[in-house]
Structure formats: C-alpha cells, structure tokens
Design an enzyme around this catalytic site. Sequence first.
Site, PDB file in Angstrom:
ATOM      1  N   CYS A  82     -11.508   3.046  -0.971  1.00 23.51           N
ATOM      2  CA  CYS A  82     -10.197   3.475  -0.411  1.00 23.51           C
ATOM      3  C   CYS A  82      -9.821   2.623   0.770  1.00 23.51           C
ATOM      4  CB  CYS A  82     -10.176   4.852  -0.243  1.00 23.51           C
ATOM      5  SG  CYS A  82      -8.685   5.566   0.441  1.00 23.51           S
ATOM      6  N   CYS A  86      -4.119  -1.547  -2.119  1.00 20.48           N
ATOM      7  CA  CYS A  86      -4.279   0.163  -2.627  1.00 20.48           C
ATOM      8  C   CYS A  86      -5.076   0.450  -3.673  1.00 20.48           C
ATOM      9  CB  CYS A  86      -3.052   0.719  -2.631  1.00 20.48           C
ATOM     10  SG  CYS A  86      -2.918   2.340  -3.122  1.00 20.48           S
ATOM     11  N   ASP A  94       0.788  -1.297   0.219  1.00 21.62           N
ATOM     12  CA  ASP A  94      -0.087  -0.059  -0.116  1.00 21.62           C
ATOM     13  C   ASP A  94       0.914   1.255   0.022  1.00 21.62           C
ATOM     14  OD1 ASP A  94      -2.283   1.619   0.277  1.00 21.62           O
ATOM     15  OD2 ASP A  94      -2.042   1.791   2.170  1.00 21.62           O
ATOM     16  N   SER A  95       0.128   2.383  -0.121  1.00 23.61           N
ATOM     17  CA  SER A  95       1.022   3.529  -0.255  1.00 23.61           C
ATOM     18  C   SER A  95       1.309   3.937   1.095  1.00 23.61           C
ATOM     19  CB  SER A  95       0.012   4.816  -0.916  1.00 23.61           C
ATOM     20  OG  SER A  95      -1.106   4.610  -0.547  1.00 23.61           O
ATOM     21  N   HIS A 129      -8.217   3.286   3.295  1.00 23.66           N
ATOM     22  CA  HIS A 129      -8.239   4.087   4.717  1.00 23.66           C
ATOM     23  C   HIS A 129      -9.503   4.110   5.289  1.00 23.66           C
ATOM     24  CE1 HIS A 129      -4.118   5.093   3.551  1.00 23.66           C
ATOM     25  NE2 HIS A 129      -3.861   5.897   4.584  1.00 23.66           N
ATOM     26  N   GLU A 131      -4.602   9.147   8.118  1.00 18.67           N
ATOM     27  CA  GLU A 131      -2.985   9.530   8.345  1.00 18.67           C
ATOM     28  C   GLU A 131      -2.679  10.235   9.393  1.00 18.67           C
ATOM     29  OE1 GLU A 131      -0.369   8.270   6.609  1.00 18.67           O
ATOM     30  OE2 GLU A 131      -1.747   6.801   5.250  1.00 18.67           O
TER      31      GLU A 131
HETATM   32  N1  DGL Z   1      -4.295   3.578  -0.235  1.00 21.05           N
HETATM   33  C1  DGL Z   1      -4.618   4.437  -1.070  1.00 21.05           C
HETATM   34  C2  DGL Z   1      -6.138   4.146  -1.785  1.00 21.05           C
HETATM   35  O1  DGL Z   1      -6.749   3.032  -1.359  1.00 21.05           O
HETATM   36  C3  DGL Z   1      -5.393   5.559  -0.287  1.00 21.05           C
HETATM   37  C4  DGL Z   1      -4.270   6.454   0.149  1.00 21.05           C
HETATM   38  C5  DGL Z   1      -3.395   7.146  -0.958  1.00 21.05           C
HETATM   39  O2  DGL Z   1      -3.860   8.275  -1.502  1.00 21.05           O
HETATM   40  O3  DGL Z   1      -2.361   6.844  -1.157  1.00 21.05           O
HETATM   41  O4  DGL Z   1      -6.505   4.510  -2.660  1.00 21.05           O
END
Ligand code: DGL
Length: 275
Positions: free
Chosen positions: A193, A76, A13-14, A195, A159
């Site tokens: 998403c 992600c 993931d990011s 998060h 975050e």
């Molecule tokens: N993990 C990203 C997603 O599911 C969200 C966080 C980001 O923008 O990097 O889209």
Amino acid sequence: MFSQKAGPIGIFDSGYGGLTVFDKIRQAMPEYDYIYLGDNARTPYGPRSFEVVYRFTRQAVMKLFSEGCQLVILACNTASAKALRTIQQRDLPDWDPARRVLGVIRPTVEMMDQVSTTKHIGILGTAGTISSYSLEIEKMFPHITVTGESCPMWVPLVENNEFDSPGADYFVQKHLDHILSVDPRIDTLVLGCTHYPLLIGKIRQSLPQGVTVFAQGEYVAESLKDYLNRHPEMDRRLTRGGECRFLTTESAAKFSEAASVFLNDPIEVEQISID
Ligand code: DGL
C-alpha cells in the site's frame, strides 16, 4: 479522441500515498515531465468495490490523458488491483491503443523470489489488494507461500498525519503480531500500500530480527526505467523538462500541506474535478 503530441508521465493515486512512489520515480528519472493526480475528495479507495474503484480510476486516467499524458502509472495498489486490467483491456483499445497504463503490483511481485530466503512472504495492504498479490505471486512463483494481512487503520493514520503518534504503535504492532503468528516463517513483509512507507520506521522497530520490510517505490521506478528502455516508441512520446504539476480533487491548500510530509520541496497544487 486525445492529442497525439508528446506529453508528461501521469501518476495517479487515490490521495497522497502515491507521492511515495512518485518521489522515487522522479529521483530515478528527473528529466521527464510529470503530472500527479490525487483523488483526495474520494479517498480511501481500499474499502470500495471493484466497480467503484474502476469507475473512479477510469475518470482519473481520462483526465490525465486529456492533460496530454501518454503514459499513466497507477501509483495505488488498490487501483492497480481493481481497475488496471479492465482499463487496459476494455478502455485503452477504444481511447488510443498507443497509450499505456501501468500498475505497481506486477513490478513488486517480480522481486519476490529475490528478496525472500525462506520463500514465506507476508503482504500488508488494503483488503482488496491482498488477493491480487496472492494470485500474482502464485502465478509467477508457485513455490512461495503468501500470507496477507489487511491493515485498515494504517491509511487513516497516515492521511491524518498520526503516523508518528503513540496510537500508531498499537495498530502497527497488532497487525505485525498477527501476520507473524499466522506464518512464523515469513522473512519478508511487503508494504503493498502506497501509504505504508510513512510507517516504515515504526514497522521496523516492531519486527523481530530476521524479518525485513520491502517498500515498493524504488522497484516501481526501476521497472519504469527498464520499460522505457525497452519501449523507445513510448519514450519518444514523453516530454523532458523536469516539470511537475500536482492536481487534486480536494482542497489545493490541504494537499500542499500534506504533501510536505511526503516530499521535501514545497509544491503548487491545482484543484480540479474529474467526475
Ligand atoms: N493508495 C492506496 C493503496 O495503495 C491506499 C489508500 C486508499 O485506500 O485509497 O492501496
């Protein structure tokens, strides 16, 4: 190019958000070994261009492959939307055609017809993700009407550990009101998403009766389980020891503190570089 030995499942993931997906995968399949990689130094990916998300995701997948992973899940939505196809079509055949990279959008979309009665669905996600969801749903279920809403403040709220704060109420309500005013027939809102599951309590509280929230983690886990049942050749390439390693491109201490919000157990984290 990479070792052929059996190895762990890689989860990318990011940042931290993918831990919500990882947690469900590990609960469903605790016997496998895992490596989670968060590119926290360069998060968020949401506002970035296709080219940049592809370049960053490619580096992360190469890192996980070089750590021995045979299978990588892009936990992600943004990376799944902007980088998955190019990695699958352009890079994998060069690197090792037997390895696999899978995303989270497809398993989520496969559930859409089952979860909605009105066949009006709302997708909440980052800007670049929403069009991928709309296209995939249109291809698979042309009778479903999809409305997307990008919620740019929700990732920073999570975050920065502000997802329980009164400030979060405002931003949650604002986007829910907007999407439901665009299509009042929506009966299912998809958290597109990684998060957003952290905001699920607030989202549920703010919704009118008859609208339900769909979080993707457990469906991604079920879909992976099913994939491994159907692909014994990949299953044989995965090690089973119940071990998890956590890698981050930012501070290890920061990651382990933030991860405690997503996971119940304390974890050990290694800081690495992937560029
Ligand atoms: N993990 C990203 C997603 O599911 C969200 C966080 C980001 O923008 O990097 O889209």
